[in-house]
Design an enzyme around this catalytic site. Sequence first.
Site, short mmCIF file in Angstrom:
data_model
loop_
_atom_site.label_atom_id
_atom_site.label_comp_id
_atom_site.label_asym_id
_atom_site.label_seq_id
_atom_site.Cartn_x
_atom_site.Cartn_y
_atom_site.Cartn_z
N THR A 44 0.82 -1.21 0.00
CA THR A 44 0.00 0.00 0.00
C THR A 44 0.86 1.26 0.00
OG1 THR A 44 -1.61 -1.29 1.27
CG2 THR A 44 -2.00 1.07 1.12
N TYR A 132 5.33 -12.26 5.14
CA TYR A 132 4.17 -11.69 4.44
C TYR A 132 3.80 -12.60 3.28
CZ TYR A 132 1.51 -8.12 1.77
OH TYR A 132 0.56 -7.43 1.06
N LYS A 160 1.97 -12.06 8.23
CA LYS A 160 0.81 -11.38 7.65
C LYS A 160 0.23 -12.32 6.60
CE LYS A 160 -0.56 -7.36 4.88
NZ LYS A 160 -0.11 -6.13 4.18
N ILE A 202 -2.75 -6.16 9.44
CA ILE A 202 -2.03 -5.08 8.77
C ILE A 202 -2.97 -4.63 7.66
CG2 ILE A 202 0.01 -4.44 7.43
CD1 ILE A 202 1.60 -6.46 9.10
#
Length: 291
Positions: A44, A132, A160, A202
Site C-alpha cells: 500500500t 508476508y 501477515k 495489517i
Amino acid sequence: MFKGSMVAIVTPFKKGKIDEKAFEKLIEWHIKEGTHGIVPCGTTGEASTLDYEEHYKVIEITVKVVNKRIPVIAGTGSNSTDEAIMITKKAEKLGADAALLVTPYYNKPTQEGLYRHYKEIADKTGIPLILYNVPGRTSVNILPQTVARLAEHPRIVGIKEATGDMKQVSELIRLCGDKITVLSGDDFTNLTLLALGGKGAISVTANICPKDMAELFNAWEKGDIEHARKLHYKLEPLNKAMFIETNPIPVKTALAMMGKIKEEFRLPLCEMSQTNKEKLAEVLRSAGLIK
C-alpha cells in the site's frame, strides 16, 4: 507486541516527490485515532516504486514521528535475499521495531527456498521479522508447514496472511500455536481470523477509518464480540471499495477525497476511472467520511 489494527500506510506524493508534511500529519492522525501500529513501505506504501533513499526516508520519518508511541514495522522484503538483508539492516539502524518481508516474487522459489531465504535473513539481522504471504501478487504461497519450521527461529515472530484462505490460516495456527503471531492481510477476513486465534491485521482500510478499525480489535480483546461484529459489517462496504481497482489506487484516491493527501501515483499505477471514482465517493459519503 504486534497486535490490533496496524495500518499499511500509504506514501503520499507531491509533484513526484514524497510529501513529507502530509505523511507526518497522516501518522499523527493515526496515533490520535487509536491505530496500534504503523507499517510503512509495504504494498500500500508503493514500496516497489521507491528508490533506496526514498524507502529509507519513509522509514526514517515514520520512526521519528511515532517516537516509540506505537510499533513501527518497516517493509523490507525483496525477491533477492541479499537485498532483503541489506534493507532490513538499514531499517534496524533507523529504529524500526520489526520488519515485514514479503515472499520472494517472480522467481517463484520452492518451499525449501522460502525456508532458506527467511532463515538467512533472520540469521543476519537483529530485529523481529514478520513474514508476508500474498500469493495473489507474488505467485508463491508459503505453506503452514514451512511457516512452522521458520517459527522455531527466535527472530521470526509473525506472519501477515493475505491468502484469504481460512482453512490454511487454521492449519497454520494449529501447527504454530503461540510460537508465531498471525495477522490478517485481508480486511475481509479480520474478524474471522481473530476467531481462529489471530491477533490483529495489517490493514488497508485502516488508512481511511483508523478509529473504527482499531475499535473492532479493541472490542474483540475486551470480549465484546457483538460490537466487533457490528463494526465488521459497518466496515465491509469500505473494505470492498478499497479493491475496486488495484491497491493502493482506491485508498489513495479516498484519502485525497478526504483532504488528507494529493491524488498522485507513480507509474505504472495511475488514477482511477471516473466510473469507479464515483462509486468510491458514494461509499465514502455513506460512511460519513466525505460530504
